[in-house]
Design a protein around this motif. Structure first.
Motif, mmCIF file in Angstrom:
data_model
loop_
_atom_site.group_PDB
_atom_site.id
_atom_site.type_symbol
_atom_site.label_atom_id
_atom_site.label_comp_id
_atom_site.label_asym_id
_atom_site.label_seq_id
_atom_site.Cartn_x
_atom_site.Cartn_y
_atom_site.Cartn_z
ATOM 1 N N GLY A 229 0.531 -1.054 -0.528
ATOM 2 C CA GLY A 229 0.355 -0.168 0.179
ATOM 3 C C GLY A 229 0.518 1.385 -0.192
ATOM 4 N N ASP A 232 3.481 1.005 -3.440
ATOM 5 C CA ASP A 232 3.013 1.349 -4.890
ATOM 6 C C ASP A 232 3.097 3.063 -4.613
ATOM 7 O OD1 ASP A 232 2.305 0.015 -7.016
ATOM 8 O OD2 ASP A 232 0.361 0.465 -7.016
ATOM 9 N N LYS A 233 2.903 3.718 -3.986
ATOM 10 C CA LYS A 233 2.971 5.452 -4.098
ATOM 11 C C LYS A 233 4.230 5.912 -4.048
ATOM 12 C CE LYS A 233 -1.753 5.976 -1.876
ATOM 13 N NZ LYS A 233 -1.714 4.581 -0.715
ATOM 14 N N ARG A 308 3.042 -6.742 -9.704
ATOM 15 C CA ARG A 308 2.348 -6.577 -10.363
ATOM 16 C C ARG A 308 1.197 -7.383 -9.156
ATOM 17 N NH1 ARG A 308 2.049 -4.165 -15.947
ATOM 18 N NH2 ARG A 308 3.065 -2.468 -15.620
ATOM 19 N N SER A 312 -2.167 -5.369 -1.559
ATOM 20 C CA SER A 312 -1.933 -4.116 -1.807
ATOM 21 C C SER A 312 -1.608 -3.415 -3.084
ATOM 22 C CB SER A 312 -1.523 -3.394 -0.881
ATOM 23 O OG SER A 312 -2.349 -4.304 0.107
ATOM 24 N N VAL A 313 -0.852 -4.175 -4.295
ATOM 25 C CA VAL A 313 -0.692 -3.365 -5.834
ATOM 26 C C VAL A 313 -1.069 -3.184 -6.746
ATOM 27 C CG1 VAL A 313 1.220 -3.164 -7.377
ATOM 28 C CG2 VAL A 313 1.942 -3.818 -4.625
ATOM 29 N N ASN A 314 -1.547 -2.087 -7.509
ATOM 30 C CA ASN A 314 -2.081 -2.393 -8.206
ATOM 31 C C ASN A 314 -1.769 -3.224 -9.786
ATOM 32 O OD1 ASN A 314 -3.157 -1.107 -11.051
ATOM 33 N ND2 ASN A 314 -2.881 0.857 -10.478
ATOM 34 N N PRO A 315 -2.784 -3.781 -9.954
ATOM 35 C CA PRO A 315 -2.493 -4.769 -10.854
ATOM 36 C C PRO A 315 -1.326 -4.303 -12.279
ATOM 37 C CG PRO A 315 -4.828 -5.411 -10.413
ATOM 38 C CD PRO A 315 -4.201 -4.284 -9.575
ATOM 39 N N GLU A 316 -1.712 -3.137 -12.013
ATOM 40 C CA GLU A 316 -1.353 -2.701 -13.687
ATOM 41 C C GLU A 316 -0.366 -1.512 -13.467
ATOM 42 O OE1 GLU A 316 -4.746 -1.077 -15.930
ATOM 43 O OE2 GLU A 316 -5.572 -3.068 -15.844
ATOM 44 N N SER A 317 0.574 -1.413 -11.806
ATOM 45 C CA SER A 317 1.016 -0.600 -11.471
ATOM 46 C C SER A 317 2.474 -0.239 -12.500
ATOM 47 C CB SER A 317 1.728 -0.954 -10.134
ATOM 48 O OG SER A 317 3.139 -0.004 -9.554
ATOM 49 N N THR A 319 5.248 1.330 -11.469
ATOM 50 C CA THR A 319 5.526 1.697 -10.136
ATOM 51 C C THR A 319 6.868 1.184 -9.848
ATOM 52 O OG1 THR A 319 4.070 2.285 -8.128
ATOM 53 C CG2 THR A 319 6.036 1.787 -7.395
#
Ligand code: BG6
Length: 494
Positions: A229, A232-233, A308, A312-317, A319
């Motif tokens: 979480g 990823d940001k 990905r 808590s990681v965006n599957p299209e991240s 980052t």
């Protein structure tokens, strides 16, 4: 000598940092006599907990994570008496008033002269509100010194960092704010000054006449674990480059300070940050900076999922879990010397190393014509191995004049009897005695953000440069190509 007595307020006392680092650090300091008897620790978090439960938490953390054993019952009991817990809603000033009342009692009980050390192991958006409530709850009126210790990240970019700093400076003076970068607490990072400024071997050579390039690698085998979480940001640029990597670079590159005093050292570090060659546009960023993200892979026999797929990681991240760059320090000493830096998760080894590659002796006829002479290297091993080694050339025995690279090594972590203090021990001790050298000053933080923001801006234009690398590999190959353009390569680490 022990630090002056104070009440330590641990915000986030039920969290991971307190458990892994802060409680063990306090115990080690106590055991070594660096905390005298006149101190108290107040654990603060929302969750209700009795003093006894809290002391059990502290005990368990020490058993698991401390470099000293808590097997001396008398010592442990004496230590534990200094710990107390209070459940606190940090948005409600009434709780802070209650905390103030308790603090005055602790002052009395432990003979503390009103000194206050607030350690915020909290999310940064809470730093401002907590500071205001400390003030409004009367906690800053105890007559002794007051210090605020905060963890990174200090903002998300320059703008948010400024805002945060604006809030803190309504309550605390700059010299009362201790911004942690735990890399500054590491023994071998501190050792860089001694290596550079106390050795005739290195000091005269420490410039662009003799150094070909500098390589700083901070490799980790872990992935994002349960921090998806947050991470990823953030990504490697904000999580590692803005702070740890730039800090190591500045200490390698800074001019000798006039004294080994906090402001003298920090002044020199800021000058390096100001000399970093800015990336003028997206093209320059893409030519010099590499971002990568780990995909599925393996380490030894263990197969590893891709970033990905992590919790808590965006599957299209998009980052980055890897950051690499060629940067230049445009000043008299370093003009023309590239600094290559890289950091990443899910790389093959856990290691932090700094390699100084020296320029070769002028081409000459002494050794076999046309054969490359290996460059001299100075390698500073920061973590987890601690030490220094140098690589130089010697004659291969039994030959006329063939060369072979040989190494001389000082391994600090192999020496029996050297039990290196943890970074957090040093930092807590320093904060408690008002020694601010190993903390980042506001102008350092803001310069670092200004540099990093340019990269972040370019990355927003397009993510076509995001390179995937299999977990367990050394990251995107494009980074090797950047070194190859300059005729260099990464020297193997470890
Ligand atoms: C932290 C980062 O600051 O440093 C983590 O947030 C990283 O992502 C850690 O794992 C690395 O520190 P060390 O001391 O283990 O090299």
């Amino acid at each position: 000598q022990a630090a002056e007595g104070a009440v330590f307020y641990l915000f986030g006392a039920t969290g991971d940092l307190a458990k892994r680092k802060l409680f063990p650090a306090l115990f080690s300091l106590y055991k070594e006599g660096k905390l005298a008897e006149n101190f108290a620790v107040v654990g603060l978090a929302r969750r209700p907990r009795t003093d006894d439960q809290f002391r059990t938490d502290v005990y368990e953390s020490i058993v698991e994570f401390c470099r000293y054993k808590a097997d001396d019952a008398a010592l442990w009991n004496k230590f534990a008496e200094h710990f107390t817990y209070m459940s606190l809603d940090i948005n409600n000033v009434d709780g802070f008033r209650e905390l103030n009342k308790r603090s005055l009692e602790l002052d009395q009980k432990f003979n503390i002269p009103g000194n206050r050390l607030f350690y915020l192991a909290l999310a940064p958006e809470l730093f401002g509100p907590v500071s205001f409530n400390l003030r409004d709850g009367g906690l800053l009126e105890s007559g002794g010194w007051k210090r605020l210790v905060i963890e990174k990240p200090f903002g998300y970019d320059l703008e948010t960092a400024r805002k945060l700093n604006g809030q803190l400076s309504q309550v605390f003076k700059e010299e009362e704010i201790y911004r942690i970068d735990h890399y500054l607490g590491k023994e071998m990072v501190q050792n860089i000054e001694a290596i550079r400024f106390a050795n005739a071997f290195f000091e005269p050579l420490w410039n662009n006449k003799h150094i070909a390039n500098v390589q700083i690698s901070l490799a980790e085998t872990v992935g994002v674990e349960d921090r998806g979480g947050y991470y990823d940001k953030s990504g490697a640029l904000r999580d590692m480059m803005q702070n740890h990597m730039l800090q190591m670079l500045t200490i390698i590159a800074m001019e000798p300070p006039s004294r080994l005093q906090p402001e003298d050292i920090r002044d020199e570090k800021v000058k390096v940050l100001r000399s970093l060659r800015p990336f003028k546009n997206g093209e320059e960023v893409r030519a010099n900076v590499v971002r990568g993200q780990y995909s599925e892979g393996s380490l030894g026999t263990k197969s590893l999922t891709g970033y990905r797929q992590e919790d808590s990681v965006n599957p299209e991240s998009v980052t980055e879990t890897y950051f690499g760059a060629r940067v230049h320090v445009d000043n008299f000493r370093w003009a023309g010397v590239p600094f290559y830096i890289r950091t990443g998760k899910r790389l093959p080894v856990k290691t932090t190393e700094i390699v100084i590659e020296f320029k070769n002796v002028p081409e000459n006829v002494l050794f076999r014509a046309g054969e490359e002479v290996n460059p001299n290297l100075l390698v500073i091993r920061v973590n987890p191995m601690e030490g220094i080694y140098i690589k130089f050339n010697a004659k291969r025995p039994g030959t006329d004049n063939d060369l072979q690279p040989v190494a001389m090594e000082f391994c600090q972590s192999c020496q029996i009897g050297i039990n290196t203090p943890e970074a957090y021990e040093r930092l807590i001790f320093d904060a408690a005695r008002g020694e601010s050298t190993r903390f980042t000053r506001w102008d350092e933080v803001s310069q670092a953000w200004a540099f990093v923001d340019e990269i972040a801006k370019a990355w927003k234009e397009t993510d076509s440069d995001l390179a995937f690398y299999p977990a367990g590999s050394w990251g995107p190959e494009v980074m090797d190509q950047i070194l190859a353009q300059d005729g260099f390569n990464w020297w193997p680490v470890n």
